[in-house]
Every structure is written in C-alpha cells, then in structure tokens.
Write an enzyme that holds these catalytic residues in place. Sequence first.
Site, PDB file in Angstrom:
ATOM      1  N   TYR A 140      21.828  60.616 -22.951  1.00 16.21           N
ATOM      2  CA  TYR A 140      21.869  62.040 -22.611  1.00 16.21           C
ATOM      3  C   TYR A 140      23.131  62.724 -23.126  1.00 16.21           C
ATOM      4  CZ  TYR A 140      17.480  62.008 -20.224  1.00 16.21           C
ATOM      5  OH  TYR A 140      16.128  61.934 -19.982  1.00 16.21           O
ATOM      6  N   GLN A 150       8.657  73.528 -20.918  1.00 18.33           N
ATOM      7  CA  GLN A 150       8.888  72.108 -20.647  1.00 18.33           C
ATOM      8  C   GLN A 150      10.133  71.626 -21.398  1.00 18.33           C
ATOM      9  OE1 GLN A 150       5.850  69.504 -22.336  1.00 18.33           O
ATOM     10  NE2 GLN A 150       5.350  71.083 -23.826  1.00 18.33           N
ATOM     11  N   ILE A 185      14.066  71.176 -22.300  1.00 22.45           N
ATOM     12  CA  ILE A 185      15.248  71.010 -21.443  1.00 22.45           C
ATOM     13  C   ILE A 185      16.523  71.400 -22.175  1.00 22.45           C
ATOM     14  CG2 ILE A 185      14.172  69.193 -20.048  1.00 22.45           C
ATOM     15  CD1 ILE A 185      15.748  67.106 -21.638  1.00 22.45           C
ATOM     16  N   HIS A 226      10.869  71.074 -16.473  1.00 25.91           N
ATOM     17  CA  HIS A 226      11.385  69.710 -16.642  1.00 25.91           C
ATOM     18  C   HIS A 226      12.900  69.636 -16.487  1.00 25.91           C
ATOM     19  CE1 HIS A 226       7.564  68.371 -19.036  1.00 25.91           C
ATOM     20  NE2 HIS A 226       7.388  68.391 -17.742  1.00 25.91           N
ATOM     21  N   GLY A 229       3.872  76.503 -29.247  1.00 31.15           N
ATOM     22  CA  GLY A 229       4.525  75.250 -29.624  1.00 31.15           C
ATOM     23  C   GLY A 229       4.173  74.075 -28.739  1.00 31.15           C
ATOM     24  N   SER A 238       0.531  71.729 -27.602  1.00 34.26           N
ATOM     25  CA  SER A 238      -0.909  71.636 -27.772  1.00 34.26           C
ATOM     26  C   SER A 238      -1.582  71.764 -26.409  1.00 34.26           C
ATOM     27  CB  SER A 238      -1.285  70.311 -28.429  1.00 34.26           C
ATOM     28  OG  SER A 238      -1.771  69.418 -27.482  1.00 34.26           O
ATOM     29  N   GLU A 251      -1.802  73.151 -34.366  1.00 33.25           N
ATOM     30  CA  GLU A 251      -3.064  72.426 -34.315  1.00 33.25           C
ATOM     31  C   GLU A 251      -4.060  73.102 -33.387  1.00 33.25           C
ATOM     32  OE1 GLU A 251      -1.161  69.385 -31.012  1.00 33.25           O
ATOM     33  OE2 GLU A 251      -1.505  68.738 -33.060  1.00 33.25           O
TER      34      GLU A 251
END
Length: 317
Positions: free
Chosen positions: A99, A137, A139, A155, A246, A248, A274
């Site tokens: 980290y 999501q 971080i 998250h 960004g 899926s 996609e």
Amino acid sequence: MIVRQFTCRGITSQLCPRLTEPRTWVRQDMARPSSDLAAFREVFSKAKHVAILTGAGVSAESGVPTFRGEGGFWRKWQAQDLATPGAFSQNPSRVWEFYHYRREVMLSKSPNPAHKAIADCEARLRKQGRSVTVITQNIDELHHRAGSTNVLEIHGSLFKTRCMSCGHVAVNYKSPICAALEGKGAPDPNTSDAQIPPHELPRCEQGSCNGLLRPHVVWFGETLDSDILTRVEEELDCCDLCLVVGTSSIVYPAAMFAPQVAAKGVPVAEFNMEETPATMRFRFHFHGPCGSTLPPALARHDTELIVCTFTTLLCLS
Ligand SMILES: [Zn+2]
C-alpha cells in the site's frame, strides 16, 4: 430501496466479481442501446439528479495500476493475494509495503479528461440547482483531485487509515506514511520483504491508543460500509439519469446498481471499452476510452462540444 436487498445480506467486496450471472438476466428491451450523442445530450440537459458509477477503467486511463489480471503483479503477488484481512494478519509489513508503494505511485498520477469532465459537470449543474453524485469503486482519490466534491467511495481510500484497536478512521497523506517504509515497497519480483516489525508500521495517534493502522479500504471478502451503501441507495432512488463509466456492467458495482436503475425506466448511459449482456438494457452505450467519450457528452454547450469532439477524433485517429 434499490440496494436494500443487498445491504441486508451484506455485500462482499470488489472481489466478489459477479453478483449477477449474465445467463440469469432477462432482456427487457432487445433494441440496441443508442450511441446518438445528441439524443444523450437532450436527456442529460433535462436531468436533475445524475448518478455516475465509476470503476477501474477511469483510473487506468491515468496510468493507475490495478495489480490484477495479466501482468498485474506487485513482486509475485496480485491484489487479491495481498488485499485481504488474512494477508494483513499474517504479514502486515508486506501488505503495508504494497500500500505504501500504491500511495507513492499516486503522487505521479493525475486526473484525466474523464475525471475532469465529471468534476466540471458537478460544479456547473450545482449552480443550476441540479446534482451530480459520483459513486466510485476507485480508491485513488482522483475524482477529488479533479474537483469532484460529491463522491461516495464505496471501497474506501488509499489515503485513509483505520485503527485495528480503536477503529478510528483518519485522513493520511504522509509520504512516506512512516519512517520505516521510506524507500520500501519496490515492485520488482526479486525484492525481498522489508520485514518491518509491527511497532514500526503506521500506528494510531488517537490519544494513547498506538494501535496498528491498516489502509481504510475494503479488502476481498469484507463487507461494504453500510452507511455508504445507504447513501448509495438514496442516490440511486432519486437519480433521473445514471452514467456507468469505466466499469463493465457484469462486474461489481455496476452489475448491482445500473440494471436496477434501468429497470425503473431511468435512462442509463454506459461509457466503456466493452459491451456486455447488461448493455442491452441501457438506453445509451458509448464505446471507447472514457477520457475521449465522456467529455463531449458532458460538455457545457455546443462550442465546447465541437472542441471535445474534435479532440476525440484526433485521439482516435
Ligand atoms: Zn486507535
């Protein structure tokens, strides 16, 4: 009410890859989603509450490594090996090195045009009495650095810590986060563990606590913060336009949130690389790097749109 069914049974973290299997989906609308920019802008111009779900694809365009998938290694491990409570309890030094490296990497990264388009959009719409909420999501705090203020980090953040003893959560931008980690965290597979003793790892500064700190991020197998999920639920309940950027629509969190928003009849627009079976349930889909597709979609007015579109054409040519 949209996500209550998930909050009740507890959502596991990003490492729960498919909460909804594509084969269970029922296509409610077989028409292909539109990629008509003018039609999207018409819907966007009328939206009062815009929810924007963002994922790893936005960060990837800023060069932020994910340590997942092919080639995504830190030393000989991937994120799912180190971002777990078990890995931290077994080897807190190694996990903190990982980290620490990720925090230091972020010092060299910047928000990209997708982050900036979202932040500009929030500021502009706020003046008009309209709202934009980012549900991310990611971080890395790149949305904050771009200027977004209304951000739900489901998250957590690389730049927050949580005490293992007292639970205190603190913002922490120190570099290095503690003296013992200075110069550590090299990603090369031949690098040896620093084997830093726990008392030299980041420690809690609340009173006399001195407990071991951990990154305030949701690790694989952990449940999401219920307060954050309640706020996500409120936003998804009231939004009248939802953007999926960004990430899926078969991977959490978009797999949970966006199809349910679409099922209520709320327009959903997807901006990613996609198509998935869920894409067919959405009103719009814009294929390509979101740093190219999003700015023209959220542009202030036609002159800005022309500039953005021209820039996009240059990027794609
Ligand atoms: Zn503490």
